[in-house]
Design a protein around this motif. Structure first.
Motif, PDB file in Angstrom:
ATOM      1  N   LYS A  84       0.975  -1.277  -0.213  1.00  0.00           N
ATOM      2  CA  LYS A  84       0.269  -0.132  -0.210  1.00  0.00           C
ATOM      3  C   LYS A  84       0.859   1.238   0.255  1.00  0.00           C
ATOM      4  O   LYS A  84       0.561   2.111  -0.469  1.00  0.00           O
ATOM      5  N   CYS A  85       2.232   1.295   0.452  1.00  0.00           N
ATOM      6  CA  CYS A  85       3.029   2.215   0.362  1.00  0.00           C
ATOM      7  C   CYS A  85       3.165   2.755  -0.908  1.00  0.00           C
ATOM      8  O   CYS A  85       3.573   3.792  -0.603  1.00  0.00           O
ATOM      9  N   TRP A  86       3.724   1.624  -1.644  1.00  0.00           N
ATOM     10  CA  TRP A  86       3.861   1.944  -3.619  1.00  0.00           C
ATOM     11  C   TRP A  86       2.995   1.834  -4.112  1.00  0.00           C
ATOM     12  O   TRP A  86       3.415   1.684  -4.684  1.00  0.00           O
ATOM     13  N   ARG A  87       1.561   2.003  -2.980  1.00  0.00           N
ATOM     14  CA  ARG A  87       0.129   1.586  -4.630  1.00  0.00           C
ATOM     15  C   ARG A  87       0.511   2.918  -4.848  1.00  0.00           C
ATOM     16  O   ARG A  87       0.088   3.562  -4.791  1.00  0.00           O
ATOM     17  N   LYS A  88      -0.333   2.477  -6.572  1.00  0.00           N
ATOM     18  CA  LYS A  88      -1.078   4.042  -7.441  1.00  0.00           C
ATOM     19  C   LYS A  88      -2.336   4.346  -6.373  1.00  0.00           C
ATOM     20  O   LYS A  88      -2.800   3.587  -6.533  1.00  0.00           O
ATOM     21  N   GLY A  89      -2.196   5.694  -5.699  1.00  0.00           N
ATOM     22  CA  GLY A  89      -3.471   6.521  -5.353  1.00  0.00           C
ATOM     23  C   GLY A  89      -2.986   6.457  -3.506  1.00  0.00           C
ATOM     24  O   GLY A  89      -3.238   7.112  -3.112  1.00  0.00           O
ATOM     25  N   VAL A  90      -1.691   6.343  -3.436  1.00  0.00           N
ATOM     26  CA  VAL A  90      -1.163   6.155  -2.270  1.00  0.00           C
ATOM     27  C   VAL A  90       0.485   6.975  -2.229  1.00  0.00           C
ATOM     28  O   VAL A  90       0.476   7.978  -1.695  1.00  0.00           O
ATOM     29  N   PHE A  91       0.901   6.485  -3.179  1.00  0.00           N
ATOM     30  CA  PHE A  91       2.331   6.977  -2.841  1.00  0.00           C
ATOM     31  C   PHE A  91       2.579   8.074  -3.816  1.00  0.00           C
ATOM     32  O   PHE A  91       1.743   7.813  -5.393  1.00  0.00           O
ATOM     33  N   LEU A  92       3.174   9.041  -3.449  1.00  0.00           N
ATOM     34  CA  LEU A  92       4.085  10.497  -4.102  1.00  0.00           C
ATOM     35  C   LEU A  92       5.249  10.260  -4.374  1.00  0.00           C
ATOM     36  O   LEU A  92       5.264   9.824  -3.603  1.00  0.00           O
ATOM     37  N   PRO A  93       6.303  10.953  -5.592  1.00  0.00           N
ATOM     38  CA  PRO A  93       7.587  11.068  -5.516  1.00  0.00           C
ATOM     39  C   PRO A  93       7.931  11.528  -5.181  1.00  0.00           C
ATOM     40  O   PRO A  93       9.140  11.903  -4.259  1.00  0.00           O
ATOM     41  N   SER A  94       6.859  12.766  -4.284  1.00  0.00           N
ATOM     42  CA  SER A  94       8.056  13.537  -2.838  1.00  0.00           C
ATOM     43  C   SER A  94       7.994  13.222  -2.125  1.00  0.00           C
ATOM     44  O   SER A  94       9.363  14.347  -0.744  1.00  0.00           O
TER      45      SER A  94
END
Length: 737
Positions: free
Chosen positions: A423-433
């Motif tokens: 979930k930390c790296w899922r699309k919809g949660v993770f932001l590159p910043s």
């Protein structure tokens, strides 16, 4: 002093002296050091004698020198006679010459000072002349511009609202630029303050006409008019005024129409708003870009950047004042969508900049930093952290819940750990910043899982279970006794209803095996997540990817250490159960001593039960444990079991041997009553033990275990085979068959 000069100064000395003659003329000669060096190999008496010899040599050399150069010594004094008179004769003219030189020097100094003063006066005159010329230029420029304005007004007659012609504006701008130069050189002079109202009037008229030309050029898309107008702004050094005018006239009315809360609600998000903002360049900026960067053959107008200095600041100001909802981080899903759209808009806006230098100016603009900092990324991450950490901690409260999801894990806890990391790296949660924060959270999740494993290894984790409490008879009362006389229920038939009691127990081996299997599967799954999801999400170089893998491998290493400890607990519990069965070997003497049983031909039942227990463990956990881990546990179990079995067997054989020796002493010369088929009870016991050992070994080999690598096994077999007398013991092959 070199060696040749030394030989010329001092006379030669005998070779048998206790010192070197060159020591006396060295620059660093020291009497204490000289004596210390000589006393190392000679006595003071010898030194005194050698010094006396060499002193005589020096005296003789001095006499010879004087005798050889006697004439020079005598003439030296006669040649100096009358020298003082000659010196006095020369001194007087030299003193006179010195006075003349001093007078000449003072005269030249006066001339130089006078010349410098004249030059300073000339510089002051030249500066005043330059100032007068600048003042004259100011008046001439003002008169010229006023003349052009008066001529224009007279030609327009009763049409005061019309603007000046473009060529007149250019003339005025040229004169105005020159006027600005003159004014900058004459700051603080009274004349400048006197003509300042006239300059302000000219400036106001010029700005009005330039604004009119600029607005008309934008409205009619007149490239020639825009070119003249923009060049005029460059000429008078008012580029910022042109950009500010464009922002006020074109940018602000257009952007206010789309950057507002009602438009965002109407379109269901900010994506449509950003699209309209990006369309502004094509609709309004193309005429300006055609002038700033014209086609080949035309001279560009340099110095302008309307996208950076006019469009972007206005967009950011309106977003901050009239579209605040897009920056709200209370709803993480909505914030993720708005932030993603905002960053895509920013990238598209940068692509619309004309040059790389323009992009650099955009990123250095204060509004750029305001736009980036407006997004509450720490608040968004805190909300995500609470959600993910809450899910984790909730699962740790019931860690032994079976996994109901369609996954490879046995426990829901292991599935939740992988779910939270994904979930930390899922699309919809993770932001590159926030990559660094989500990476830290990933490591914290693994550390929390490792801490739980450590507590499990230390016996700090227990399983809550509900145990039914048996019903107890309720004490009889007088009312019940009265009821019994009416034929109703007697006191004996009434009892308390059964109840349940919550107890806590340690996890058993099957539950620990589930944790171990899930732990190794979790390491494999997260390694795959690192390669397929985490590393592509973080834009880093190969060396940094290697560092990520190294850090994650360090966490895995700590988890493996805990899993190995759990393997030891599993093996320990299985060893306890199997060893309890294998201790039945101590019952064999009781079965054969004075029972007249037949010679044993098959193994005891306890070996089958022990092998069945090991086989059951292998079959039950064939899919839940990796082959290597399962083999390690079985190897550890069998090694410990055989060690304990060997100790118990040796004790039994030793006890049998002692009993046999005791009986032989008591019944020496008599035939034993317990012999059947020429085999004593003690030999039957040994034979049964040998059959048990051989059967157990065969079954363990069928499980795929290598017994030859276990030292206690070889000792066990050797002790058992050696315990049988050679004349009576059947071969192992015959016994096994």
């Amino acid at each position: 002093m070199d060696l040749d000069a030394t030989e010329n100064v001092l006379p030669a000395a005998p070779e048998n002296l206790c010192f070197n003659k060159d020591e006396f003329i060295k620059e660093d000669y020291d009497i204490d050091k000289f004596l210390a060096n000589v006393r190392r190999h000679s006595s003071l008496e010898t030194l005194r004698e050698d010094l006396s010899v060499y002193m005589k040599i020096l005296q003789n050399a001095l006499v010879e020198l004087i005798n050889r150069d006697y004439a020079d010594f005598v003439n030296l004094s006669s040649n100096l006679v009358g020298m003082d008179k000659i010196i006095c004769t020369i001194k007087e003219p030299l003193t006179t010459f010195q006075g003349q030189v001093e007078e000449l020097r003072s005269l030249i100094k006066e001339k130089i000072e006078a010349t410098q003063q004249k030059l300073a006066e000339r510089v002051a005159v030249r500066e005043k002349k330059r100032v007068l010329q600048h003042l004259e230029g100011i008046l001439m420029c003002i008169e010229t511009m006023e003349g052009i304005l008066d001529m224009s007004l007279s030609s327009r007659g009763d049409r005061p609202g019309t603007t000046l012609e473009s060529h007149l504006v250019e003339r005025i701008s040229t004169e105005f630029n020159q006027l600005q130069f003159y004014v900058s050189k004459c700051k603080g002079l009274p004349l400048v303050d006197t003509v300042k109202p006239r300059i302000n009037r000219i400036t106001q008229v010029l700005q009005q006409n330039l604004e009119g030309m600029f607005t008309e050029g934008l409205t009619t898309s007149n490239d020639e008019m825009l070119t003249r107008c923009l060049r005029t702004y460059v000429t008078i050094d008012k580029i910022a005024d042109a950009e500010s005018l464009f922002r006020r006239v074109e940018v602000k009315p257009y952007m206010e129409e789309y950057i507002n809360e009602s438009y965002i609600r109407q379109k269901g998000g900010s994506f449509a708003m950003y699209s309209k903002i990006l369309e502004f360049q094509k609709l309004k900026c193309d005429p300006l870009l055609a002038v700033i960067k014209p086609k080949s053959g035309q001279e560009p107008v340099k110095g302008y950047d309307f996208m950076v200095n006019a469009v972007w600041p206005e967009v950011v100001d309106l977003l901050e004042t009239k579209a605040m909802s897009i920056f709200a981080a209370g709803n993480p899903e909505n914030f993720y969508k708005e932030y993603t759209d905002g960053m895509e808009f920013l990238s598209s806006f940068e692509l619309q900049c004309a040059t790389i230098q323009s992009v650099k100016r955009l990123r250095a603009h204060p509004s750029y930093g305001k736009f980036i900092n407006k997004w509450s990324l720490p608040v968004y991450f805190q909300i995500r952290l609470q959600d993910i950490a809450g899910t984790m901690e909730k699962c740790f409260l019931t860690p032994w819940t079976a996994n109901t999801e369609n996954s490879v894990y046995s426990l829901s806890l292991s599935h939740t750990v992988q779910y939270c990391i994904e979930k930390c790296w899922r699309k919809g949660v993770f932001l590159p910043s926030l990559a660094h924060r989500f990476w830290k959270l990933t490591l914290q999740i693994l550390a929390r899982y490792r801490t739980w494993l450590s507590a499990l290894c230390n016996g700090e984790v227990e399983i809550e279970c509900v145990v039914d409490k048996p019903a107890l008879p309720r004490p009889s009362s007088r009312v019940d006794m009265l009821k019994s006389t009416d034929g109703r229920a007697s006191p004996q038939s009434r009892s308390e209803s059964p109840s349940s009691v919550t107890e806590f127990r340690k996890p058993n081996s099957d539950e620990l095996v589930q944790v171990v299997g899930d732990g190794y599967q979790l390491i494999t799954s997260i390694t795959s997540i690192l390669q397929t999801t985490i590393q592509p999400s973080i834009p880093v170089c190969d060396s940094q990817n290697a560092q990520l893998s190294s850090v994650l491998e360090e966490s895995f290493s700590l988890i493996r250490d805990q899993l190995v400890s759990l393997q030891g607990l599993v093996a320990e519990e299985i060893v306890g159960r199997v060893s309890a069965l294998m201790k039945h070997v101590s019952d064999i003497p009781r079965l054969y001593r004075r029972t007249n049983k037949e010679v044993p031909t098959k193994s005891s039942g306890y070996t089958n039960q022990a092998i069945q227990m090991l086989g059951t463990f292998k079959e039950q956990h064939d899919s839940s444990l990796p082959d290597v881990v399962r083999t390690q546990i079985l190897t550890s179990v069998i090694t410990s079991v055989i060690e304990q079995y060997e100790e118990t067997t040796c004790e039994v054989l030793l006890s049998v041997k002692k009993m046999e020796d005791s009986l032989k002493r008591l019944k020496r010369g008599k035939t034993s009553a317990s012999l059947v088929g020429n085999m004593s009870d003690d030999d039957k016991i040994r034979t049964q033990i040998l059959l048990d050992v051989q059967h157990f070994s065969q079954q363990v080999r069928e499980l795929g275990m290598d017994l030859e690598s276990i030292p206690s096994y070889s000792k066990l077999v050797a002790d058992v085979e050696q315990s049988l007398p050679a004349r009576e013991s059947p071969s192992p092959t015959n016994l096994q068959s």
